[in-house]
Design an enzyme around this catalytic site. Sequence first.
Site, PDB file in Angstrom:
ATOM      1  N   THR A   1     -16.835 -29.952  -7.405  1.00 39.90           N
ATOM      2  CA  THR A   1     -16.624 -31.405  -7.437  1.00 39.90           C
ATOM      3  C   THR A   1     -16.369 -31.907  -6.013  1.00 39.90           C
ATOM      4  OG1 THR A   1     -15.437 -33.203  -8.564  1.00 39.90           O
ATOM      5  CG2 THR A   1     -14.136 -31.255  -8.013  1.00 39.90           C
ATOM      6  N   ASN A   2     -15.888 -33.107  -5.843  1.00 43.93           N
ATOM      7  CA  ASN A   2     -15.661 -33.646  -4.497  1.00 43.93           C
ATOM      8  C   ASN A   2     -14.369 -34.441  -4.448  1.00 43.93           C
ATOM      9  OD1 ASN A   2     -16.311 -36.504  -5.205  1.00 43.93           O
ATOM     10  ND2 ASN A   2     -18.278 -35.574  -5.715  1.00 43.93           N
TER      11      ASN A   2
END
Length: 402
Positions: free
Chosen positions: A210-211
Amino acid sequence: MNLFENKSILLGITGSIAAYKAADLASRLKKSGAKVNAVLTPGAEKFISPLTFQPVIGSKAYVDNDLWIGETHVTHIGLGHNADLAVIAPASADFMAKLAYGFGDSLLAVSILASHCPLLLAPAMDGDMYDHAATQANVAILKERGAHFIGPASGHLASGLTGVGRMSEPAEIFNNIRCLLSRDGKLRGKRILVTAGGTREAIDPVRMITNRSSGKQGYAIAQAALDAGADVTLISAPTALDVPFGCQYIPVESAADMLNAVVAHLPECDGLIMCAAVADFHPLAAAEHKIKKDGGFNQISLEPTQDILAEVAVMRPSLSKLKAVIGFAAESQDLRQNAKGKLDKKKLDMIVANDISAKDSGFAVDQNRAVFLYADGREKEIPLMGKDQLAEALITDLLQLL
Ligand code: C5P
């Protein structure tokens, strides 16, 4: 563009143990910039004093006696006429019965009779009282007449019993008021699709890629669009944020989920704001079971995700309603040049170029600075400001694009 500025809210408090929560609601309304006129019924005064409200709202809180010895004999007409919205929180069974049948035996009752504004009621009473056929009939009469209701919620009641009858929380009532006040805004009748958050790409049932996106900017944009009167569809990857009240909320996880949701909802939308941080790569195939460390797990094969905006560009000729597509470019170098490249490549009407190299703006923090770049070559510098303010600036510009 503050929705609450120059708005006058008539806050009616009636006889219920939940009356103390009305002080919290009054405080939220006042802090938001509204003028609050609080009116307590004789029943409310048995639970809470007008003195509790006065410092919170910065003006006199009215009690029933003011109907007879007030500044003028038409206090109630002024309170009723001047209100942009009336909220009764808590609304007792007795007061709802009086409203349903047009009784004018208190300052609050006559003020509501004299008002022309939207009316929101937050009932609070014992579960059996709420369920009683008489109360239900009165609620039905008031709804039929256009009154809005929030709650009552289910939970522990003052009687010691558990059931439906608790007044909704002040934060929820506040959000409902915000939604009602916004309905005549300039984006009335327009549907805006906003995407937000960082997508999650599964490696196995436990792990993911994810980020750092918190979703704050996207959620602020959804709220600003709602405040401007728009109908909002919010397609969001998981975040820790409260969903803005009144929007259509579509939760998604991965870039592929988000693409499907955008494709499904876009045909009914007038504008798209792609604020989500969509993964550019995802694992070739997520493992069905948790990958064991004993097996030596040191490589993940990735493939590119589909670009949602590129798909939108393909769909656009068939989307007659869609008038504006806005993208975001989070850049840590060559901000303008990179963002301009994306504006052209993704066939956008506008891109928000976001400098994420500075610590005080961008991911996770509450502030942002950006440059708005338009397809016609115009540029607008947005200095460091709150994400909610940037969202308002963006929605103001969206109005011109629609
Ligand atoms: O190409 P880049 O990811 O930097 O572009 C950012 C813009 O493109 C954002 O508006 C983002 O929401 C959108 N995007 C997309 N589909 C992807 C990746 C990004 O629509 N797969």
